[in-house]
Design a protein around this motif. Sequence first.
Motif, PDB file in Angstrom:
ATOM      1  N   LEU A  99       5.036   6.549   1.793  1.00  0.00           N
ATOM      2  CA  LEU A  99       4.849   5.129   2.070  1.00  0.00           C
ATOM      3  C   LEU A  99       4.169   4.384   0.934  1.00  0.00           C
ATOM      4  CD1 LEU A  99       3.676   5.404   5.795  1.00  0.00           C
ATOM      5  CD2 LEU A  99       5.972   4.868   4.953  1.00  0.00           C
ATOM      6  N   VAL A 100       3.328   5.086   0.171  1.00  0.00           N
ATOM      7  CA  VAL A 100       2.630   4.440  -0.939  1.00  0.00           C
ATOM      8  C   VAL A 100       3.656   4.064  -2.002  1.00  0.00           C
ATOM      9  CG1 VAL A 100       0.944   4.725  -2.786  1.00  0.00           C
ATOM     10  CG2 VAL A 100       0.463   5.647  -0.503  1.00  0.00           C
ATOM     11  N   GLY A 101       3.639   2.819  -2.369  1.00  0.00           N
ATOM     12  CA  GLY A 101       4.625   2.324  -3.318  1.00  0.00           C
ATOM     13  C   GLY A 101       5.800   1.689  -2.608  1.00  0.00           C
ATOM     14  N   ALA A 102       6.281   2.318  -1.551  1.00  0.00           N
ATOM     15  CA  ALA A 102       7.406   1.769  -0.804  1.00  0.00           C
ATOM     16  C   ALA A 102       6.964   0.679   0.167  1.00  0.00           C
ATOM     17  CB  ALA A 102       8.116   2.881  -0.042  1.00  0.00           C
ATOM     18  N   ARG A 106       0.425   1.206  -4.807  1.00  0.00           N
ATOM     19  CA  ARG A 106      -0.616   2.219  -5.008  1.00  0.00           C
ATOM     20  C   ARG A 106      -1.927   1.588  -5.445  1.00  0.00           C
ATOM     21  NH1 ARG A 106      -4.514   4.732  -5.406  1.00  0.00           N
ATOM     22  NH2 ARG A 106      -4.874   6.802  -6.323  1.00  0.00           N
ATOM     23  N   GLU A 107      -1.846   0.545  -6.290  1.00  0.00           N
ATOM     24  CA  GLU A 107      -3.076  -0.047  -6.826  1.00  0.00           C
ATOM     25  C   GLU A 107      -3.878  -0.811  -5.772  1.00  0.00           C
ATOM     26  OE1 GLU A 107       0.459  -2.678  -8.205  1.00  0.00           O
ATOM     27  OE2 GLU A 107      -0.008  -0.529  -7.968  1.00  0.00           O
ATOM     28  N   ASP A 108      -3.296  -1.056  -4.611  1.00  0.00           N
ATOM     29  CA  ASP A 108      -4.021  -1.737  -3.541  1.00  0.00           C
ATOM     30  C   ASP A 108      -4.827  -0.774  -2.680  1.00  0.00           C
ATOM     31  OD1 ASP A 108      -2.963  -4.109  -4.392  1.00  0.00           O
ATOM     32  OD2 ASP A 108      -1.538  -4.335  -2.733  1.00  0.00           O
ATOM     33  N   LEU A 109      -4.683   0.537  -2.922  1.00  0.00           N
ATOM     34  CA  LEU A 109      -5.306   1.532  -2.066  1.00  0.00           C
ATOM     35  C   LEU A 109      -6.371   2.346  -2.801  1.00  0.00           C
ATOM     36  CD1 LEU A 109      -2.151   2.965  -0.253  1.00  0.00           C
ATOM     37  CD2 LEU A 109      -3.719   1.192   0.573  1.00  0.00           C
ATOM     38  N   VAL A 110      -7.380   2.746  -2.062  1.00  0.00           N
ATOM     39  CA  VAL A 110      -8.329   3.769  -2.500  1.00  0.00           C
ATOM     40  C   VAL A 110      -7.992   5.021  -1.694  1.00  0.00           C
ATOM     41  CG1 VAL A 110     -10.746   4.471  -2.602  1.00  0.00           C
ATOM     42  CG2 VAL A 110     -10.125   2.091  -3.059  1.00  0.00           C
ATOM     43  N   LEU A 111      -7.376   5.992  -2.355  1.00  0.00           N
ATOM     44  CA  LEU A 111      -6.935   7.211  -1.675  1.00  0.00           C
ATOM     45  C   LEU A 111      -8.022   8.275  -1.735  1.00  0.00           C
ATOM     46  CD1 LEU A 111      -3.219   7.610  -2.821  1.00  0.00           C
ATOM     47  CD2 LEU A 111      -4.091   6.616  -0.691  1.00  0.00           C
ATOM     48  N   CYS A 112      -8.397   8.775  -0.579  1.00  0.00           N
ATOM     49  CA  CYS A 112      -9.380   9.853  -0.474  1.00  0.00           C
ATOM     50  C   CYS A 112      -8.706  11.028   0.226  1.00  0.00           C
ATOM     51  CB  CYS A 112     -10.589   9.394   0.335  1.00  0.00           C
ATOM     52  SG  CYS A 112     -11.744  10.718   0.792  1.00  0.00           S
ATOM     53  N   THR A 113      -8.763  12.202  -0.391  1.00  0.00           N
ATOM     54  CA  THR A 113      -8.268  13.389   0.283  1.00  0.00           C
ATOM     55  C   THR A 113      -9.302  14.495   0.204  1.00  0.00           C
ATOM     56  OG1 THR A 113      -6.332  14.786   0.651  1.00  0.00           O
ATOM     57  CG2 THR A 113      -7.070  14.548  -1.636  1.00  0.00           C
ATOM     58  N   LYS A 114      -9.103  15.498   1.048  1.00  0.00           N
ATOM     59  CA  LYS A 114     -10.074  16.586   1.167  1.00  0.00           C
ATOM     60  C   LYS A 114      -9.379  17.932   1.020  1.00  0.00           C
ATOM     61  CE  LYS A 114     -11.257  14.825   5.193  1.00  0.00           C
ATOM     62  NZ  LYS A 114     -10.687  13.461   5.124  1.00  0.00           N
ATOM     63  N   ALA A 115     -10.132  18.912   0.568  1.00  0.00           N
ATOM     64  CA  ALA A 115      -9.634  20.279   0.422  1.00  0.00           C
ATOM     65  C   ALA A 115     -10.715  21.233   0.881  1.00  0.00           C
ATOM     66  CB  ALA A 115      -9.251  20.556  -1.033  1.00  0.00           C
ATOM     67  N   GLY A 116     -10.346  22.507   1.011  1.00  0.00           N
ATOM     68  CA  GLY A 116     -11.333  23.510   1.393  1.00  0.00           C
ATOM     69  C   GLY A 116     -11.008  24.226   2.674  1.00  0.00           C
ATOM     70  N   ASP A 150      -8.458   8.717  -5.743  1.00  0.00           N
ATOM     71  CA  ASP A 150      -9.673   7.982  -6.096  1.00  0.00           C
ATOM     72  C   ASP A 150     -10.929   8.742  -5.694  1.00  0.00           C
ATOM     73  OD1 ASP A 150      -8.454   5.313  -7.029  1.00  0.00           O
ATOM     74  OD2 ASP A 150      -7.477   5.689  -5.102  1.00  0.00           O
ATOM     75  N   LEU A 151     -10.824   9.540  -4.636  1.00  0.00           N
ATOM     76  CA  LEU A 151     -11.973  10.311  -4.162  1.00  0.00           C
ATOM     77  C   LEU A 151     -11.487  11.654  -3.637  1.00  0.00           C
ATOM     78  CD1 LEU A 151     -15.026  10.365  -3.556  1.00  0.00           C
ATOM     79  CD2 LEU A 151     -14.531   9.229  -1.381  1.00  0.00           C
ATOM     80  N   PHE A 152     -12.103  12.730  -4.120  1.00  0.00           N
ATOM     81  CA  PHE A 152     -11.737  14.092  -3.727  1.00  0.00           C
ATOM     82  C   PHE A 152     -12.969  14.755  -3.131  1.00  0.00           C
ATOM     83  CE2 PHE A 152     -11.039  18.648  -5.214  1.00  0.00           C
ATOM     84  CZ  PHE A 152     -10.117  18.955  -4.218  1.00  0.00           C
TER      85      PHE A 152
END
Length: 357
Positions: A99-102, A106-116, A150-152
Amino acid sequence: MIASNPLISATGRHDISPTSDCLTAQVAGLGWRTMEHRHVGRTGLRVSRIGLGTMTWSRDTDEHEAAELLRDLVAAGGSLVDTSASYADGGAEELLGSLVGAVVPREDLVLCTKAGVRRTADGPTVDASRGGLLASLDASLARLRTDHVDLFLVQTPDPRTPLEETASALRQAVLSGRARYVGVANHPGWQVARLAGLLDDVRDHVGLAAVEMEYSLLERGIEREVLPAARALGAGVLAWSPLGRGVLTGKYRRTVPADSRAASPHLAGFVRPYLTGSASAVVDAVVTAASGLQRQPLEVALAWLARREGVAAAVVGARTSAQLRGALSSLDLELPDEIEQALDDVSAPTVGYPERF
């Protein structure tokens, strides 16, 4: 009363910096609202006061509803979208990436994802090793169709991996350009402080930017150690489940709605801890306050959280666009001091030694 704890602000309010901007937009059916953007701790990263959580994406929230959620968030001036490699085994990230871009730039969003947390043949396994975190980040970037987040965040503590190794992976994520900022989620105060120290190096200025924790009127445990530590270390707090896993909406006061999380086979256990007598007293207070203000209970709950010092954003896990619009309707609500104090009192966490000596 919470204010008597010397480690917790007497006012509990968030001081808005002069550089914070207010973006005004019209959301269908809501009228005019303002979306405040806040700095995450003492970093240059700014996020919208309300963020969008994606735990239900690709499972309970399909691509059509997800697209509408994204559009409504951005239309309201929002930017923060929170996801994880573990949500639907990567399905949430994959849907978000499509959905991002479509749907929104992308520049309107602050994307945060998590791992572990990774899936194995024996079920979910905690893995905050260097290899585990960086491999997960690479897979997340591929699913999200972007070259950086933007945030991991490290999603949960890993008792088998030294914090030094976890910190080295976070540093590498930033220095390689795959993440702009890093932090942790669901970690105790001492680990937040230790990781902040390990990342504090004047040579590269990586730093610990954020701590994502459950925080609401039904879960105020972070006020004992994590919130004071984050403030002292310059890390901002992202509050997940700010509506008490949906219970603070008041919809569970008499029954369990058939279309609710508490009735869902994979989320019932997530909600159940707050369907208790002690939680009911807090919910009743929120409903009473909302009735007096002629607002909805979720608006009161989010307005209370917005005034907590150090909180950069409330991450709302809306399953539908209607739920998100309900959360956005809280943006213009300023709680009277006496109502805020009453809610503080009824929901006050137990505080003792050594937080209060």
